[in-house]
Motif scaffolding. Sequence first.
Motif: not given
Length: 131
Positions: A82, A113-118
């Motif tokens: 991620q 990448r976290r919470d569905d975004r970079w």
Amino acid sequence: MIDTALRAKVIADIKELEERRRQAMLRSDVPELEELFAEELAYTHSNAEVDTRAEYIAKLDNHYYRYHELNFLDQDIRIAGQAALVTDRMTGEVMIVGQLRQLNSRTTVVWIRRDDRWQLLAFQSTPIPAS
């Protein structure tokens, strides 16, 4: 290990994010940078000064930094889970507290990448010595 097609898409996404970051820095676009930067951002300048997300954004907003030209050259993007690691050469011109400075550095950028975004987690700039 991610498959080749997914890796290519992630690399394309990171290239796009790096271009958004470059354009936002040139425009001193605080809302765009707030969206791109992680809360835990560590932004290490070529003089070894380290800014937090809030410090760097405040400096841009207050025109401490005014980027006149900014180029990200020879990008190499590596994906590891991620995280994405971008190494490149950054050139350009920036006004720092009224002093014009030429940029010519090697940079390392870490996206996560976290919470569905970079989001940009870390930036490190190392000056390239003049020959």
